[in-house]
Structures are given as structure tokens and as C-alpha cells.
Design an enzyme around this catalytic site. Structure first.
Site, PDB file in Angstrom:
ATOM      1  N   CYS A  71       0.868  -0.795  -0.097  1.00 37.43           N
ATOM      2  CA  CYS A  71      -0.067  -0.044  -0.199  1.00 37.43           C
ATOM      3  C   CYS A  71       0.918   0.981   0.183  1.00 37.43           C
ATOM      4  O   CYS A  71       1.014   1.649  -1.277  1.00 37.43           O
ATOM      5  CB  CYS A  71      -0.750  -0.003   0.904  1.00 37.43           C
ATOM      6  N   HIS A  75      -3.592  -5.804   1.022  1.00 39.45           N
ATOM      7  CA  HIS A  75      -2.911  -5.943   2.730  1.00 39.45           C
ATOM      8  C   HIS A  75      -2.532  -7.445   2.598  1.00 39.45           C
ATOM      9  O   HIS A  75      -3.491  -7.544   3.950  1.00 39.45           O
ATOM     10  CB  HIS A  75      -3.767  -5.176   3.628  1.00 39.45           C
ATOM     11  N   GLU A 114      -0.530  -8.191   5.100  1.00 42.10           N
ATOM     12  CA  GLU A 114      -0.634  -9.402   6.271  1.00 42.10           C
ATOM     13  C   GLU A 114      -2.229  -8.418   7.249  1.00 42.10           C
ATOM     14  O   GLU A 114      -1.603  -9.211   7.870  1.00 42.10           O
ATOM     15  CB  GLU A 114      -0.289  -7.640   6.919  1.00 42.10           C
TER      16      GLU A 114
END
Lengths: 226, 84
Positions: A93, A202, A204
Site C-alpha cells: 500500500c 494488504h 498482512e
């Protein structure tokens, strides 16, 4: 394997990335303040096999997302890290925005076509599984990851797009709806040498079943196997 | 006081979709200028530089425009330099 997560003023996904690497993947990981790295810092990047530039709003996204962060000591040190070592760099990002501003990845991330900050889970198509980042996936399969951005519309000059395709640098595309108006629905790319990776989604944020289907972990696991 | 005032105008590259410009254009049209078109939104960045020749100041400002203030993939910029 050893990893570092670079913390810039305004990073806000740094602890998520740190948690996933250290706790979920079990990779020894350090959180590094950006000024402690580079020519005047005391932490050499070369000791790490993986450098993560996390999501967030470095320097408040002032001027353009990533435009000021690219001159931070840690980001300036990345060219030397890539020239002298064999480690990998992943920007997520805001990290992706910084990598394009720094010229380490081609193109730019412009304002979303919808004029809205988009925060939702999207389906993505794996375009090239033959890279360290995507090696645990299959080309052509679809995965689910969250996106959360205001400037995520990938833009690249026509000759740059041709080159991306020729080198198979497109890793992920939005499947179905193109949420932010990115060219060719591009959501993630790498450099020609497959050592620098940029993703708007994302991974994660989707590594445990509590938070999704775990596709983010399947993706990140590729880095550990490298 | 001597020196120069530098104004850098950063605009979206022509042809690049400018969603902010489109939203503003619609408001301009609805408020009574229906013929308004090609609305775009940019940024004005101004700073002062001491001394030197006008030529030199322009050159330094141009360098910072290229290096930092505009991203050539999506933007272009122009300069105004005014002696103080």
C-alpha cells in the site's frame, strides 16, 4: 532468514506486518525507525533478507503519497541494498506508493477513480506465480485480500505497460470489478529482477482465519520459502 | 529585501483522468456556468530563495520541481519566479 519492517512517520500497518512475520510466519524480524538506517544510521540493511515497507500515511501523504518518504534515509539506502545484496523488498500500500516514487518500481498510484477512500475485501487474480513473492500460489488462481486506500489507481505510460507485460511483472490484478480504476486492473507488480514487490492489497491483514480466509498468509509464505 | 519568490504550479498530466476536477466541474456547471469544461485541480507550492541571478533561481526551482514537486508519470509543472 531475517526481516525488517521500516517504520516511517505516519506508518500504521508496521505492527501488523511485524506481527505476521514474527508471530505467524516465525521469521526473526526487527522494527526499524527509518532514521536509524542508511548512510548515517547504525543499522546496516544488508543483514536482512527481506525489507518490508508497510502501509500507512507516511508524512501525511503530503504532496503525493510516498513523495516525501522516498527521501528518508531508509528508502535512500534501498538502492545500495539492492545493488550489493540479494535480499527482497516488499512495499504494501503506502510502501508500494513509496517504491514507485523512488523509481524502484515503474508507474505511479493516482487518486481512485471513485473519489472515495476504498476499504473492502477484493478478489484478485494471480497473474504470475513464478516470483519469490507469489511462489506459493498458482498462476490463474483467485485469492481474497483487503484493500484500504485513497491513491491506489495504478497508472503507467503506454511503453511502461508494454514492458511490464513483456517481463511478466504484473503479479496480481483485480478480478471482476476494478475498484479504483487501475490500468489493466493492476493491483501488484514487481521489478524485472523479481526482487522488488509492490502491492496495493494488504496480505498482512488476512493471515488468520479470525480475519479472513488466510490467503494473505499463503501469499507471504512464498517469501519464507525463498 | 532582495531575493525571489518562486511559485510552482503542479497540474495533472493532460489526458489523465482527474476525478477531483470532474466533481468540481459538475458543481461549476450546476452553479451557472454550464459551458465550463476541462476542469483540473492542481497544487501551488511557493517558496523564497535568496540572491543569485534569475536564471540560476529558475534552474534550481526547475530542478526541485522535477526531483520532488511533480511526478512526471501523472503530473506536469510550471514555474513563476518573481524578484522581491
Amino acid at each position: 532468514m531475517r526481516a525488517a519492517v521500516i517504520v516511517l512517520p505516519g506508518s500504521n500497518c508496521d505492527h501488523d506486518a511485524f506481527y505476521v512475520l514474527s508471530q505467524v510466519l516465525g521469521v526473526p524480524t526487527d522494527l526499524l525507525w527509518h532514521e536509524d538506517v542508511g548512510a548515517h544510521g547504525h543499522t546496516p540493511l544488508l543483514q536482512y533478507d527481506l525489507i518490508i515497507l508497510p502501509g500507512g500515511f507516511s508524512y501525511g501523504d503530503y504532496l503525493r503519497a510516498g513523495a516525501i518518504a522516498r527521501f528518508s534515509p531508509a528508502i535512500l539506502a534501498l538502492s545500495d541494498y539492492l545493488a550489493r545484496g540479494c535480499g527482497l523488498v516488499l512495499g504494501i500500500c503506502n510502501g508500494f506508493q513509496i517504491l514507485t516514487e523512488a523509481g524502484l518500481l515503474p508507474g505511479a498510484l493516482a487518486r481512485n477513480i471513485t473519489r472515495q477512500f476504498i476499504c473492502q475485501t477484493v478478489r484478485l487474480r494471480v497473474e504470475n506465480a513464478d516470483t519469490p513473492l507469489t511462489s506459493a500460489l498458482q498462476t490463474g488462481e483467485e485469492i481474497e485480500l483487503p484493500i484500504a486506500h485513497d491513491q491506489g489507481r495504478y497508472v503507467v505510460a503506454p511503453n511502461g505497460l508494454a514492458e511490464l507485460k513483456r517481463n511478466r511483472q504484473v503479479l496480481l490484478t483485480y478480478a471482476g470489478e476494478n475498484p479504483n480504476g487501475s490500468e489493466e486492473a493492476i493491483a501488484g507488480i514487481c521489478d524485472p529482477k523479481r526482487r522488488v514487490f509492490g502491492l496495493m492489497p494488504h496480505p498482512e491483514r488476512n493471515t488468520e482465519l479470525l480475519l479472513g480466509n488466510g490467503d494473505g498468509l499463503r501469499l507471504l509464505r512464498g517469501l519464507k520459502q525463498t | 529585501m532582495s531575493g525571489y519568490l518562486v511559485k510552482v504550479l503542479v497540474e495533472p498530466r493532460p489526458g489523465l483522468l482527474d476525478p477531483e476536477g470532474q466533481a468540481i466541474e459538475r458543481a461549476i456547471q450546476e452553479l451557472g456556468l454550464p459551458e465550463a469544461h476541462e476542469t483540473s485541480v492542481g497544487k501551488l507550492i511557493s517558496f523564497k530563495l535568496p540572491g543569485g541571478s534569475l536564471e540560476e533561481v529558475r534552474e534550481r526551482a526547475n530542478w526541485i520541481g522535477q526531483k520532488l514537486l511533480a511526478n512526471p508519470v501523472i503530473e506536469r509543472f510550471s514555474l513563476e519566479v518573481e524578484a522581491l
